[in-house]
Design an enzyme around this catalytic site. Structure first.
Site, PDB file in Angstrom:
ATOM      1  N   TYR A  36      -1.859  -0.640  11.083  1.00  0.00           N
ATOM      2  CA  TYR A  36      -2.142  -1.268   9.777  1.00  0.00           C
ATOM      3  C   TYR A  36      -1.007  -0.955   8.812  1.00  0.00           C
ATOM      4  O   TYR A  36      -0.444  -1.853   8.181  1.00  0.00           O
ATOM      5  CB  TYR A  36      -3.467  -0.766   9.172  1.00  0.00           C
ATOM      6  CG  TYR A  36      -3.557  -1.086   7.709  1.00  0.00           C
ATOM      7  CD1 TYR A  36      -3.314  -0.108   6.733  1.00  0.00           C
ATOM      8  CD2 TYR A  36      -3.791  -2.392   7.280  1.00  0.00           C
ATOM      9  CE1 TYR A  36      -3.326  -0.428   5.387  1.00  0.00           C
ATOM     10  CE2 TYR A  36      -3.810  -2.718   5.937  1.00  0.00           C
ATOM     11  CZ  TYR A  36      -3.570  -1.720   4.992  1.00  0.00           C
ATOM     12  OH  TYR A  36      -3.564  -2.040   3.657  1.00  0.00           O
ATOM     13  N   LYS A  86       2.072  -3.437   6.787  1.00  0.00           N
ATOM     14  CA  LYS A  86       2.465  -3.474   5.371  1.00  0.00           C
ATOM     15  C   LYS A  86       3.966  -3.245   5.246  1.00  0.00           C
ATOM     16  O   LYS A  86       4.658  -3.928   4.489  1.00  0.00           O
ATOM     17  CB  LYS A  86       1.697  -2.423   4.565  1.00  0.00           C
ATOM     18  CG  LYS A  86       0.239  -2.751   4.370  1.00  0.00           C
ATOM     19  CD  LYS A  86       0.066  -4.087   3.640  1.00  0.00           C
ATOM     20  CE  LYS A  86      -1.384  -4.513   3.561  1.00  0.00           C
ATOM     21  NZ  LYS A  86      -1.556  -5.848   2.957  1.00  0.00           N
ATOM     22  N   SER A  99       0.835  -1.208   0.000  1.00  0.00           N
ATOM     23  CA  SER A  99       0.000   0.000   0.000  1.00  0.00           C
ATOM     24  C   SER A  99       0.861   1.245   0.000  1.00  0.00           C
ATOM     25  O   SER A  99       1.948   1.252   0.578  1.00  0.00           O
ATOM     26  CB  SER A  99      -0.878  -0.013   1.266  1.00  0.00           C
ATOM     27  OG  SER A  99      -1.481   1.247   1.477  1.00  0.00           O
TER      28      SER A  99
HETATM   29  P1  NAD Z   1     -10.983  -6.959   1.703  1.00  0.00           P
HETATM   30  O1  NAD Z   1     -11.116  -6.923   3.179  1.00  0.00           O
HETATM   31  O2  NAD Z   1     -12.136  -6.692   0.842  1.00  0.00           O
HETATM   32  O3  NAD Z   1     -10.393  -8.376   1.246  1.00  0.00           O
HETATM   33  C1  NAD Z   1      -9.508  -9.102   2.067  1.00  0.00           C
HETATM   34  C2  NAD Z   1     -10.005 -10.541   2.062  1.00  0.00           C
HETATM   35  O4  NAD Z   1      -9.111 -11.330   2.834  1.00  0.00           O
HETATM   36  C3  NAD Z   1     -11.400 -10.682   2.698  1.00  0.00           C
HETATM   37  O5  NAD Z   1     -12.190 -11.482   1.863  1.00  0.00           O
HETATM   38  C4  NAD Z   1     -11.125 -11.407   4.035  1.00  0.00           C
HETATM   39  O6  NAD Z   1     -12.172 -12.261   4.396  1.00  0.00           O
HETATM   40  C5  NAD Z   1      -9.858 -12.177   3.689  1.00  0.00           C
HETATM   41  N1  NAD Z   1      -8.992 -12.465   4.841  1.00  0.00           N
HETATM   42  C6  NAD Z   1      -8.504 -11.589   5.755  1.00  0.00           C
HETATM   43  N2  NAD Z   1      -7.707 -12.244   6.625  1.00  0.00           N
HETATM   44  C7  NAD Z   1      -7.683 -13.558   6.238  1.00  0.00           C
HETATM   45  C8  NAD Z   1      -7.053 -14.724   6.713  1.00  0.00           C
HETATM   46  N3  NAD Z   1      -6.276 -14.701   7.805  1.00  0.00           N
HETATM   47  N4  NAD Z   1      -7.258 -15.891   6.062  1.00  0.00           N
HETATM   48  C9  NAD Z   1      -8.057 -15.951   4.966  1.00  0.00           C
HETATM   49  N5  NAD Z   1      -8.696 -14.871   4.453  1.00  0.00           N
HETATM   50  C10 NAD Z   1      -8.497 -13.695   5.094  1.00  0.00           C
HETATM   51  O7  NAD Z   1      -9.785  -5.973   1.352  1.00  0.00           O
HETATM   52  P2  NAD Z   1      -9.292  -5.434  -0.073  1.00  0.00           P
HETATM   53  O8  NAD Z   1      -9.675  -3.994  -0.159  1.00  0.00           O
HETATM   54  O9  NAD Z   1      -9.676  -6.372  -1.140  1.00  0.00           O
HETATM   55  O10 NAD Z   1      -7.699  -5.474   0.152  1.00  0.00           O
HETATM   56  C11 NAD Z   1      -6.965  -6.601  -0.273  1.00  0.00           C
HETATM   57  C12 NAD Z   1      -5.519  -6.349   0.083  1.00  0.00           C
HETATM   58  O11 NAD Z   1      -5.098  -5.113  -0.490  1.00  0.00           O
HETATM   59  C13 NAD Z   1      -5.262  -6.227   1.580  1.00  0.00           C
HETATM   60  O12 NAD Z   1      -4.005  -6.830   1.858  1.00  0.00           O
HETATM   61  C14 NAD Z   1      -5.168  -4.719   1.807  1.00  0.00           C
HETATM   62  O13 NAD Z   1      -4.348  -4.395   2.907  1.00  0.00           O
HETATM   63  C15 NAD Z   1      -4.547  -4.274   0.517  1.00  0.00           C
HETATM   64  N6  NAD Z   1      -4.832  -2.875   0.172  1.00  0.00           N
HETATM   65  C16 NAD Z   1      -6.125  -2.454   0.084  1.00  0.00           C
HETATM   66  C17 NAD Z   1      -6.378  -1.110  -0.228  1.00  0.00           C
HETATM   67  C18 NAD Z   1      -7.782  -0.594  -0.309  1.00  0.00           C
HETATM   68  O14 NAD Z   1      -7.954   0.638  -0.256  1.00  0.00           O
HETATM   69  N7  NAD Z   1      -8.771  -1.437  -0.437  1.00  0.00           N
HETATM   70  C19 NAD Z   1      -5.324  -0.234  -0.476  1.00  0.00           C
HETATM   71  C20 NAD Z   1      -4.017  -0.717  -0.383  1.00  0.00           C
HETATM   72  C21 NAD Z   1      -3.782  -2.051  -0.058  1.00  0.00           C
HETATM   73  C1  WQD Z   2      -9.659   9.434   0.817  1.00  0.00           C
HETATM   74  C2  WQD Z   2      -9.808  10.926   0.989  1.00  0.00           C
HETATM   75  C3  WQD Z   2     -10.109  11.670   3.250  1.00  0.00           C
HETATM   76  C4  WQD Z   2     -14.005   9.811   3.836  1.00  0.00           C
HETATM   77  C5  WQD Z   2      -7.219   4.529   3.163  1.00  0.00           C
HETATM   78  C6  WQD Z   2      -6.225   3.835   4.041  1.00  0.00           C
HETATM   79  C7  WQD Z   2      -5.101   3.289   3.202  1.00  0.00           C
HETATM   80  C8  WQD Z   2      -5.668   2.431   2.074  1.00  0.00           C
HETATM   81  C9  WQD Z   2      -6.694   3.188   1.268  1.00  0.00           C
HETATM   82  C10 WQD Z   2      -5.459   0.125   2.729  1.00  0.00           C
HETATM   83  C11 WQD Z   2      -9.056  11.455   2.203  1.00  0.00           C
HETATM   84  C12 WQD Z   2     -11.341  11.977   2.410  1.00  0.00           C
HETATM   85  C13 WQD Z   2     -12.816  10.214   3.274  1.00  0.00           C
HETATM   86  C14 WQD Z   2     -14.981  10.782   4.191  1.00  0.00           C
HETATM   87  C15 WQD Z   2     -13.542  12.504   3.366  1.00  0.00           C
HETATM   88  N1  WQD Z   2      -6.236   1.222   2.583  1.00  0.00           N
HETATM   89  N2  WQD Z   2     -12.601  11.533   3.046  1.00  0.00           N
HETATM   90  N3  WQD Z   2     -14.716  12.089   3.929  1.00  0.00           N
HETATM   91  O1  WQD Z   2      -7.409   7.614   3.767  1.00  0.00           O
HETATM   92  O2  WQD Z   2      -6.489   7.794   1.408  1.00  0.00           O
HETATM   93  O3  WQD Z   2      -6.568   5.580   2.518  1.00  0.00           O
HETATM   94  O4  WQD Z   2      -7.711   3.643   2.187  1.00  0.00           O
HETATM   95  O5  WQD Z   2      -4.307   0.003   2.437  1.00  0.00           O
HETATM   96  O6  WQD Z   2      -4.269   2.520   4.031  1.00  0.00           O
HETATM   97  O7  WQD Z   2      -5.691   4.786   4.928  1.00  0.00           O
HETATM   98  O8  WQD Z   2      -8.679   6.676   1.786  1.00  0.00           O
HETATM   99  O9  WQD Z   2     -11.035   6.760   1.149  1.00  0.00           O
HETATM  100  O10 WQD Z   2     -10.437   6.946   3.622  1.00  0.00           O
HETATM  101  O11 WQD Z   2      -9.974   8.850   2.087  1.00  0.00           O
HETATM  102  O12 WQD Z   2     -13.322  13.699   3.153  1.00  0.00           O
HETATM  103  O13 WQD Z   2     -16.086  10.464   4.711  1.00  0.00           O
HETATM  104  O14 WQD Z   2     -11.184  11.238   1.224  1.00  0.00           O
HETATM  105  O15 WQD Z   2      -9.808  12.759   4.105  1.00  0.00           O
HETATM  106  O16 WQD Z   2      -8.506  12.717   1.854  1.00  0.00           O
HETATM  107  P1  WQD Z   2      -7.249   7.035   2.420  1.00  0.00           P
HETATM  108  P2  WQD Z   2     -10.110   7.253   2.200  1.00  0.00           P
END
Ligand code: NAD
Ligand code: WQD
Length: 344
Positions: A153, A157, A128
């Protein structure tokens, strides 16, 4: 031609489910591993509806090494793994750090141990942009220093990236790991059969926007408009989740072709930054809905501005995004509408 089998941990989740669809459409044979701790079985139905066939799923916890080992034994001939499984709620990680360290770091270590034992060497890891913290320079490149994470969190990562780097530097492992640093994934599959399923009140911007527009939430609060940006609101790099899914197929292909190094990091974003107000305007244009929002105080921990330099991913992975912010917002809206229909 035999289809290479790819294990997708967290494959029932938001990004994983979209990646499973793209893997099948690219000719791979994905196998899902998920404990459904943050997803629903309906995701498997959505995947099947898009593909016209179901994808096998093992319901196990990835921190359970024995259970993981059984999956590798049952699923002969796994050629690679994409590791999505993790918890991702920043706020929850502050309240429950041990839950996050155990799950996010523990599941990666368990997976790597089993991969070493069974001789599976290709791994794509979900990282991330959160590892960059508050960057000094924009856009961020892969050389931008990884900062002290601003949440447990984010630290998981960072630690997972360190685990992969130390494993590569040991010189004793044949595992090749490609870590993709995602920016802000948004939107849903154009079929509106899979998408983001935030359980409870969404933390993230786009699901909060669509739930407000559909009447589930009263009003969106924009967290601060006194930042040093064009309109005072934070800047992010919003990438369509289908583009992000496609980046994983490209990364897997490159690993299977033997072109990957022991450990590599790639920024996966659009390379463009947009403010919160620009994102709202894009939603209103795409959906035809006027959004009810107000400006409130800043959210603690927010990064003021971040967006990706994607030149390395473009050159080395041959990957570029194709969807616009508006297209991503339209897909998010269509998904929200399909969820409403299901409720009726
Ligand atoms: P999500 O929560 O929708 O998907 C994660 C999946 O993993 C879920 O289905 C959950 O049930 C499963 N899971 C969690 N722990 C588990 C375990 N111990 N064993 C088996 N299954 C397990 O999340 P997502 O948004 O799809 O994110 C996927 C990956 O991408 C994560 O590693 C997250 O940290 C990373 N990521 C997400 C974002 C984002 O904004 N969504 C941004 C950057 C990185
Ligand atoms: C985006 C922008 C808020 C909600 C998060 C995690 C990051 C990654 C992605 C896993 C920001 C603004 C949001 C609201 C708002 N996840 N906002 N009102 O914070 O960039 O990242 O998700 O890896 O680790 O931190 O995403 O969608 O929460 O916010 O104004 O009700 O929207 O301030 O500028 P963020 P977000």
């Amino acid at each position: 031609m035999t289809k290479e089998k790819i294990l997708v941990t967290g494959g029932a989740g938001y990004i994983g489910s979209h990646t499973v669809v793209e893997l099948v459409q690219a000719g791979y044979e994905p196998v899902i591993v998920d404990n459904f701790s943050n997803s629903e079985e309906s995701a498997l139905e959505g995947i099947a509806a898009i593909l016209g066939r179901s994808v096998p799923c093992h319901r196990i916890d990835c921190t359970d090494t024995a259970a993981l080992r059984r999956v590798f034994e049952q699923e002969q001939n796994i050629q690679g793994v994409i590791h999505f499984a993790a918890y991702k709620a920043v706020g929850e990680s502050v309240a429950e750090p041990l839950k996050y360290y155990h799950n996010n770091v523990g599941s990666l270590v368990a997976l790597l141990q089993v991969m070493e034992e069974v001789g599976v060497t290709n791994l794509v890891f979900s990282s991330s942009c959160t590892v960059y913290g508050i960057p000094d320079k924009l856009p961020v490149t892969e050389e931008t220093p990884v900062q002290k994470a601003n949440s447990p969190y984010g630290n998981t990562k960072k630690m997972c990236e360190e685990v992969l780097t130390d494993l590569a530097n040991s010189g004793k492992s044949s595992i090749k790991a490609t870590a993709l640093r995602y920016f802000n994934p948004i939107g849903a599959h154009p079929s509106a059969k899979i998408g983001e399923l935030p359980l409870g009140v969404p933390n993230n911007l786009v699901p909060f926007i669509t739930q407000t527009a559909v009447g589930m939430r009263e009003q969106l609060t924009v967290f601060g408009d006194d930042y040093d940006t064009s309109d005072g609101t934070c800047i992010r790099d919003y990438i369509h989740v289908v583009d992000l899914a496609k980046a994983h197929v490209v990364a897997v292909e490159r690993l299977l072709q033997g072109k990957a190094r022991a450990i590599e990091f790639f920024n996966v974003g659009t390379g463009t930054g947009n403010t919160v107000l620009e994102a709202i305007k894009a939603f209103e244009k795409a959906s035809g809905q006027k959004l009810n929002y107000k400006v409130g105080p800043r959210r603690v921990g927010d990064v003021p501005k971040i967006y990706a330099d994607v030149s390395v991913a473009t050159e080395e992975l041959g990957f570029k995004t194709t969807s616009t912010l508006e297209e991503a917002m339209k897909s998010a809206w269509d998904w929200q509408l399909s969820l409403q229909k299901e409720k009726k």
